[in-house]
Design an enzyme around this catalytic site. Structure first.
Site, PDB file in Angstrom:
ATOM      1  CD  GLU A 209      -1.821   2.312   1.494  1.00 46.34           C
ATOM      2  OE1 GLU A 209      -1.928   3.169   0.590  1.00 46.34           O
ATOM      3  OE2 GLU A 209      -1.500   2.586   2.656  1.00 46.34           O
ATOM      4  CB  CYS A 243      -1.252   7.561   1.449  1.00 45.80           C
ATOM      5  SG  CYS A 243      -2.639   6.518   1.933  1.00 45.80           S
TER       6      CYS A 243
END
Length: 318
Positions: A209, A243
């Protein structure tokens, strides 16, 4: 404990079959949930020490989400572990076919510093629910949260089942030399490549990720007051260290000035103190603070722009 010895002890524990039963997994998840609730104050203090997160933001973006995840797993796990029948190819007549969920075995979870609690405990909860043993390696950039995680988890789980390894790059490298059955990594593309290369030596499956860029597209039909609120929340929660935070906006020319004016109104409502606002989280360390302030050099800040190096805070800026 030596990393090789730790992995060997976990493999022996997994192969004993202790983690496979549904009752064992449910009991572990319930114990986990109770520990998160009991340690809430300690975890909030750690998040404030590492990132300057207020108690409200710590609960909203990390602790509360972990509690919801654990409750969700406890509720649905009995249905997920059941084997299910699937169609049998004609050439296998008169056989019966099933899909049987099984754990991988030993999982390595490497978590980042920006959400050091959420992105450690959520993957760990999933690993436990699936019947795996797990080694958690939290970030060295969030040492207070890493210490709190180590204390909490070592108090409720034996190291041969769940273990926390703290430290920096050397510890990461030692762990990646070991053979795990699954790796879950959250972090930068640069480190992700290192993790993937290490996993390839053992053909270990993994999930990466990684950070990216998140544009916002605002066309001529957008509701500008609502858009401004959503931008102010999504960008400045955790001081932008997310993010999926909106990095930049493509704005229709007819909406540009309206959006700027609305942001000028909304942002001070969210953070009236600017760079001095106590509710504004700080940048994680001086290295990242300097990187961000350098990006602002020579640019025209229409909102904000103030920085406080002594507190590592940057005012919400457009």
């Amino acid at each position: 404990m030596d990393k090789k010895e730790l992995v060997e002890r976990q493999r022996a524990y997994f192969e004993s079959g202790a983690t496979l039963g549904l009752k064992f997994r449910i009991d572990a998840l319930k114990t986990f949930l109770k520990a998160v609730i009991a340690n809430e104050s300690r975890l909030k203090e750690a998040l404030f020490a590492d990132l300057g997160k207020s108690g409200c933001e710590a609960y909203m973006t990390e602790i509360g989400l972990c509690r919801d995840e654990l409750r969700f797993l406890i509720k649905h796990l009995p249905g997920w572990v059941r084997s299910r029948r699937v169609p049998t190819p004609l050439v296998q007549f008169s056989a019966e076919s099933f899909v049987v969920p099984e754990p991988y075995g030993l999982s390595l979870i490497i978590s980042p510093w920006n959400y050091p609690l959420l992105l450690s405990l959520d993957p760990l909860a999933g690993a436990i629910a699936a019947g795996n043993c797990a080694v958690l390696k939290p970030s060295n950039y969030s040492p207070h949260t890493s210490a709190a995680l180590s204390e909490m988890l070592s108090a409720i789980f034996p190291p041969e089942y769940v273990s926390v390894v703290t430290g920096g790059r050397a510890e990461n490298a030692d762990l990646l030399e070991q053979k795990f059955d699954y790796i879950f990594f959250t972090g930068s593309v640069t480190v992700g490549k290192v993790v993937m290369e290490a996993a390839s030596k053992h053909l270990t499956p993994l999930s990466l990720e990684l950070g990216g860029k998140s544009p916002v597209i605002i066309d001529e039909t957008a509701n500008i007051p609502l858009t401004a609120k959503r931008l102010a929340f999504g960008k400045y929660v955790n001081a932008g260290q997310t993010c999926v935070a909106p990095d930049y906006a493509y704005v229709h020319t007819s909406q540009k000035e309206k959006l700027i004016e609305e942001l000028k109104r909304v942002i001070p409502v969210f953070y009236p103190g600017g760079a001095n606002d106590e509710r504004l989280p700080r940048i994680v360390n001086e290295k990242h603070f300097d990187r961000l302030t350098k990006l602002m050099e020579g640019e025209n800040a229409v909102i904000g722009g103030e920085t406080r190096r002594e507190t590592l805070k940057i005012a919400p800026t457009v």
